[in-house]
Design a protein around this motif. Structure first.
Motif, mmCIF file in Angstrom:
data_model
loop_
_atom_site.group_PDB
_atom_site.id
_atom_site.type_symbol
_atom_site.label_atom_id
_atom_site.label_comp_id
_atom_site.label_asym_id
_atom_site.label_seq_id
_atom_site.Cartn_x
_atom_site.Cartn_y
_atom_site.Cartn_z
ATOM 1 N N CYS A 76 51.001 78.395 -37.895
ATOM 2 C CA CYS A 76 51.541 77.955 -36.603
ATOM 3 C C CYS A 76 53.008 77.530 -36.756
ATOM 4 O O CYS A 76 53.313 76.598 -37.491
ATOM 5 N N PRO A 77 53.917 78.203 -36.063
ATOM 6 C CA PRO A 77 55.339 77.887 -36.248
ATOM 7 C C PRO A 77 55.768 76.579 -35.603
ATOM 8 O O PRO A 77 56.857 76.083 -35.890
ATOM 9 N N THR A 78 54.954 76.030 -34.733
ATOM 10 C CA THR A 78 55.376 74.807 -34.043
ATOM 11 C C THR A 78 54.488 73.606 -34.387
ATOM 12 O O THR A 78 54.476 72.617 -33.663
ATOM 13 N N VAL A 119 51.294 72.840 -34.352
ATOM 14 C CA VAL A 119 50.335 72.365 -33.345
ATOM 15 C C VAL A 119 49.127 71.689 -34.005
ATOM 16 O O VAL A 119 48.566 70.734 -33.469
ATOM 17 N N PHE A 120 48.751 72.164 -35.195
ATOM 18 C CA PHE A 120 47.505 71.684 -35.822
ATOM 19 C C PHE A 120 47.764 70.613 -36.875
ATOM 20 O O PHE A 120 48.791 70.625 -37.553
ATOM 21 N N CYS A 160 52.439 74.248 -28.172
ATOM 22 C CA CYS A 160 51.931 75.617 -28.328
ATOM 23 C C CYS A 160 52.810 76.587 -27.539
ATOM 24 O O CYS A 160 53.101 76.377 -26.366
ATOM 25 N N GLN A 161 53.195 77.670 -28.208
ATOM 26 C CA GLN A 161 54.049 78.692 -27.594
ATOM 27 C C GLN A 161 53.268 79.919 -27.149
ATOM 28 O O GLN A 161 53.869 80.907 -26.747
ATOM 29 N N THR A 162 51.950 79.882 -27.346
ATOM 30 C CA THR A 162 51.103 81.032 -27.010
ATOM 31 C C THR A 162 51.587 82.285 -27.773
ATOM 32 O O THR A 162 51.658 83.381 -27.229
ATOM 33 N N CYS A 163 51.877 82.086 -29.052
ATOM 34 C CA CYS A 163 52.393 83.203 -29.853
ATOM 35 C C CYS A 163 51.278 83.996 -30.532
ATOM 36 O O CYS A 163 51.518 85.061 -31.086
ATOM 37 N N PHE A 164 50.062 83.462 -30.564
ATOM 38 C CA PHE A 164 48.882 84.135 -31.138
ATOM 39 C C PHE A 164 48.914 84.235 -32.663
ATOM 40 O O PHE A 164 48.075 84.914 -33.248
ATOM 41 N N MET A 165 49.877 83.609 -33.314
ATOM 42 C CA MET A 165 49.929 83.674 -34.777
ATOM 43 C C MET A 165 48.650 83.110 -35.405
ATOM 44 O O MET A 165 48.121 83.661 -36.367
ATOM 45 N N CYS A 166 48.164 82.003 -34.865
ATOM 46 C CA CYS A 166 46.964 81.398 -35.451
ATOM 47 C C CYS A 166 45.769 82.331 -35.329
ATOM 48 O O CYS A 166 44.963 82.455 -36.256
HETATM 49 S S1 SF4 Z 1 49.350 80.204 -30.307
HETATM 50 FE FE1 SF4 Z 1 48.582 79.257 -32.179
HETATM 51 S S2 SF4 Z 1 50.178 79.642 -33.733
HETATM 52 FE FE2 SF4 Z 1 51.110 80.007 -31.712
HETATM 53 S S3 SF4 Z 1 52.038 78.046 -31.204
HETATM 54 FE FE3 SF4 Z 1 49.999 78.060 -30.265
HETATM 55 S S4 SF4 Z 1 48.686 77.053 -31.776
HETATM 56 FE FE4 SF4 Z 1 50.571 77.632 -32.835
#
Ligand code: SF4
Ligand code: SF4
Length: 130
Positions: A20-22, A24-25, A41-47
């Motif tokens: 997660c780049p920001t 969040v966890f 959360c940026q809704t980037c889907f990386m997680c």
């Molecule tokens: S979508 Fe997942 S990885 Fe992306 S910012 Fe939100 S929690 Fe972090």
């Protein structure tokens, strides 16, 4: 927006925490990460891409209530779908062979996430790194 972690699927690998780049966890004491900073959360889907257990659901909506609840997404087979459809596990669908190599972006994306995490940590510590 990150909507849910399915504890019964989570192996506690912490891959989402790292990816997660920001930031969040937070790592949970029982191994299951905590969604500690939802507003970041940026809704980037990386997680979701990095979760090897398909234990995360990121709703596509950036704001407001998700159109699909986490339970509905799980029942419909949507949880982890992004990862599989992009060939992240090298199992891209036959109709999209161009996605077969998408997983190779992994190290690059991870490096970006680590740089972002360092910058967030520096900001919180009120220090400056380039
Ligand atoms: S979508 Fe997942 S990885 Fe992306 S910012 Fe939100 S929690 Fe972090
Ligand atoms: S990546 Fe998936 S399995 Fe690993 S800690 Fe996160 S939610 Fe659990």
């Amino acid at each position: 927006m990150i909507a849910q972690i399915f504890e019964e699927r989570c192996t506690g690998c912490q891959a989402c925490v790292v990816a997660c780049p920001t930031h969040v966890f937070d790592a949970g004491t029982d191994g299951v990460p905590l969604i500690a900073r939802l507003d970041q959360c940026q809704t980037c889907f990386m997680c979701e891409l990095y979760c090897p257990a398909d234990a995360l659901y990121v709703a596509p909506e950036q704001e407001g209530a998700p159109s699909l609840s986490a339970v509905e997404a799980l029942a419909m087979g949507q949880v982890g779908r992004l990862r599989h459809d992009y060939g992240w596990d090298r199992d891209a669908p036959p109709e999209a062979p161009h996605l077969q190599d998408f997983w190779q972006l992994g190290p690059l994306l991870r490096e970006g996430a680590e740089i972002a995490a360092r910058r967030y940590a520096a900001r919180w510590a009120d220090t400056d790194i380039a």
